[in-house]
Design a protein around this motif. Structure first.
Motif, short mmCIF file in Angstrom:
data_model
loop_
_atom_site.label_atom_id
_atom_site.label_comp_id
_atom_site.label_asym_id
_atom_site.label_seq_id
_atom_site.Cartn_x
_atom_site.Cartn_y
_atom_site.Cartn_z
N GLY A 7 -15.78 7.29 -37.79
CA GLY A 7 -15.25 8.27 -38.68
C GLY A 7 -13.96 8.92 -37.88
N ARG A 8 -13.91 10.27 -37.51
CA ARG A 8 -12.59 10.92 -37.06
C ARG A 8 -12.94 10.89 -35.44
NH1 ARG A 8 -11.11 15.98 -40.14
NH2 ARG A 8 -11.00 14.86 -41.85
N ARG A 9 -14.00 10.76 -34.92
CA ARG A 9 -14.58 10.90 -33.63
C ARG A 9 -14.15 9.77 -32.78
NH1 ARG A 9 -18.34 12.44 -30.05
NH2 ARG A 9 -19.98 10.74 -30.68
N GLN A 10 -13.46 9.91 -31.78
CA GLN A 10 -13.24 8.76 -30.80
C GLN A 10 -14.41 8.55 -29.88
OE1 GLN A 10 -9.64 8.93 -28.59
NE2 GLN A 10 -9.28 6.71 -28.69
N ILE A 11 -14.87 7.53 -29.93
CA ILE A 11 -16.20 7.11 -29.23
C ILE A 11 -15.81 6.73 -28.05
CG2 ILE A 11 -18.40 6.15 -29.25
CD1 ILE A 11 -18.46 8.01 -31.31
N LEU A 12 -15.01 5.57 -27.93
CA LEU A 12 -14.70 5.08 -26.56
C LEU A 12 -13.23 5.29 -26.37
CD1 LEU A 12 -16.02 1.34 -27.18
CD2 LEU A 12 -17.03 3.35 -25.81
N GLN A 13 -12.92 5.65 -25.00
CA GLN A 13 -11.55 6.11 -24.65
C GLN A 13 -10.94 5.25 -23.74
OE1 GLN A 13 -11.29 10.04 -25.30
NE2 GLN A 13 -13.37 10.48 -25.77
N GLY A 14 -10.64 4.27 -24.00
CA GLY A 14 -9.89 3.07 -23.02
C GLY A 14 -11.14 2.76 -22.03
N VAL A 15 -11.98 1.88 -22.47
CA VAL A 15 -13.00 1.15 -21.56
C VAL A 15 -12.43 -0.06 -21.02
CG1 VAL A 15 -15.32 0.55 -21.39
CG2 VAL A 15 -14.97 2.60 -22.68
#
Lengths: 351, 260
Positions: B11-19
């Motif tokens: 959706g709009r939520r970023q779950i992974l931020q550069g893993v």
């Protein structure tokens, strides 16, 4: 140590069932040829031919121009409906999915009824070109168009959402039925009679041109269906898991939808609305020999053809010399069987 | 197997931020972290189930550019929840793994796999009549059958497992962890999302500890599973290698190897 040695390998049982069902279809075919209002005997005709005598003109007419095309049409339509049902159920992972549910039949019906009621408004050239096949052609195009529309609605970014497709099918069916209602009001008495009989489904008008029109489409669809068997087995695990065991999921789904549209569209076009074959046949076969699509699909074609032949013989007999529409017979035979299966084996159906 | 700078949104939520993370063949790599930290999402990116940006490499190949059947011969994925449509038997489910990969010829393999997950004799049972724990082991058997040999053509093959022991009793947790650990020892790669930190400490060669869509720490369990790291990740006090207060019984899976 193999499955067969343990006695629970259902593949062997399913293959024996294929042989039995093929025999059953042959028996039903011969019975169907010898069954009818005119007192023509198949064996008499075979004896005549074997002895080198010419058939009487009546026998020739009854056997070759009435019963034989009807036999072939019955087999084609029965196989197409049963295989469409099995494919649709595999695709939607739901034993209750059916071309009737996703709107293919509704779209075909709407187009056919439109042709019956408003066909007279078409330009004369189109009318003379289509001739007696106007309704059949319209039904086929309607089934095709509604499947493609449904697919566009339910597919986002190359992924088909099964839930969206089912819901869209329900909406489409409702819309088509509402328009059918409008057309019913517009129809005059003769058209009303025509469309009522078409909706109930009938194989009474079977002719060689109809057989030759439906055969290539239905046979192509039946030949394509087994190629989807492994894909549909994998889809039972879920779309993601199917992809992980190496199945090109999107391609399987596209091909299944096209196959269903072709088989159902062609079947509905030549025979009107014949229900319950697509739901009952795969159900019975899953209970008998398991849900593996490698054997389920060919067995469904064989049993669907036999079932429709039986229904056709009943339809021809009950009100002889008049005929009951075959759709009524399949509904009366099929609906209670379907309910009975639901009641008895609810847990084993995976719902 | 490498994940390079993976970002993903639901959706709009970023779950992974550069893993970024690496799993080596011959090792069991555990992904741990609190609920909602993105460990399952990371797994779903690695297996290509959801769109992501970044790159996932398997044996040096970009996974996004491979066909499903090529990937299926190299790696098998065990899903977390596994409901199956239609009344398939256990044997028929396990056989679905067979039709792909290099082991397609063997007809005894499904029985060997069922025996390995302690389900010998269950082949003829209906899958949907089994308990959750048994279903989970049937799925593991299916996954094992798909990549039965840990090495093929000199290249490692991979088991990717989403919480493989979540529904199992302690005895079967050992069975399954021993099994996949052995797979890694024979040259294959194993990547597992783990909730049980004791089992992670005991079996993992590498641990990727995640928090809020980022990697908090990674390395061998001795370095990652510290009181400080765990307290930060789980946002509560997590003492490590400390006995329970007097009188309270506690189980220590790690003590399994010592004489009783």
């Amino acid at each position: 140590m193999t499955g067969a040695a343990h006695g629970f390998d259902r593949r062997a049982r399913a293959r024996r069932l294929t042989v039995l069902l093929a025999l059953l279809l042959m028996v039903m075919s011969v019975a169907s040829l010898g069954w009818g209002a005119a007192g023509t005997s198949v064996w008499g005709a075979v004896a005549d031919l074997a002895a080198g005598r010419a058939l009487s003109p009546l026998d020739r007419l009854v056997l070759f121009d009435i019963r034989l095309p009807r036999l072939f049409l019955c087999i084609l339509v029965g196989a197409a409906l049963a295989v469409s049902g099995a494919l649709m159920q595999g695709l939607f992972r739901n034993p209750l999915a059916d071309p009737g549910i996703v709107g293919v039949s509704a779209g075909a019906s709407l187009a056919a009824i439109t042709a019956i009621v408003l066909g007279g408004l078409l330009p004369a050239t189109v009318l003379s070109f289509a001739g007696d096949y106007l309704v059949a052609i319209a039904a086929f195009l309607g089934g095709w168009a509604s499947t493609l529309l449904l697919y566009r609605v339910a597919t986002r970014g190359g992924q088909t959402s099964v839930a969206t497709m089912l819901l869209a099918g329900i909406a489409l069916t409702a819309l088509a039925m509402a328009l059918v209602g409008v057309l019913t009001y517009l129809a005059d008495d003769r058209q009303l009679r025509d469309l009522t009989f078409w909706q109930m489904g009938s194989l009474a008008g079977a002719t060689w041109p109809k057989v030759l029109a439906a055969a290539p489409i239905i046979l192509t669809a039946l030949a394509a269906a087994p190629l989807l068997a492994r894909g549909l087995n994998g889809l039972a695990l879920g779309e993601a898991a199917a992809g992980h065991i190496g199945i090109p999921v999107q391609r399987v789904k596209n091909m299944a939808i096209l196959t269903v549209a072709a088989a159902t569209g062609a079947a509905v076009a030549v025979s009107g609305g014949i229900g319950f074959v697509g739901i009952v046949v795969p159900h019975v076969l899953r209970l008998a020999s398991g849900p593996d699509h490698h054997t389920l699909l060919p067995n469904a074609a064989l049993l669907g053809a036999s079932l429709l032949l039986a229904a056709d013989m009943i339809a021809r007999t009950v009100l002889a010399p008049a005929e009951l529409p075959i759709g009524i017979v399949t509904a009366i035979l099929g609906a209670p069987v379907f309910l009975w299966i639901l009641l008895r084996r609810h847990g084993a159906m995976g719902m | 197997m490498e994940a390079l700078n993976i970002t993903a949104s639901l959706g709009r939520r970023q779950i992974l931020q550069g893993v970024s993370a690496i799993a080596n063949p011959g090792e069991l790599t555990a992904i741990a972290g609190p609920n909602g930290c993105g460990k399952s999402t990371l797994l779903r990116c690695v297996t290509g189930e959801i769109p992501y940006s970044g790159e996932v490499r398997l044996n040096g190949m970009n996974v996004a550019k491979q066909t499903p059947w090529k990937l299926a011969a190299l790696r098998a994925v065990q899903p977390q929840t596994a409901e199956v449509a239609f009344p398939f038997t256990v044997l028929e489910i396990v056989r679905l793994g067979l039709s792909a990969g290099l082991s397609a010829a063997s007809s005894t393999l499904p029985f060997q796999a069922l025996e390995a997950v302690d389900l010998a004799g269950f082949a003829g049972r209906f899958y949907q009549d089994l308990s959750g724990g048994k279903k989970q082991r049937v799925q593991l058997a299916r996954v094992l059958v798909q990549v039965w040999q840990p090495m093929a053509h000199g290249k490692p093959r991979w088991l990717i497992l989403d919480e493989p022991v979540s529904a199992l009793d302690i005895g079967h947790q050992y069975t399954v962890m021993d099994l996949v650990k052995d797979y890694a020892r024979r040259g294959g790669g194993v990547v597992a999302v783990m909730h049980d930190l004791n089992l992670t400490a005991m079996y993992a060669d590498q641990v990727v500890l995640m928090q809020a869509g980022r990697v908090l720490a990674d390395g061998p369990p001795q370095e990652v599973l510290t009181a400080e790291n765990l307290s930060t990740a789980y946002n509560c006090r997590v003492p490590v290698s400390a006995p329970a207060p007097a009188g309270l019984p506690y189980l220590l899976p790690q003590a399994r190897g010592t004489a009783a």
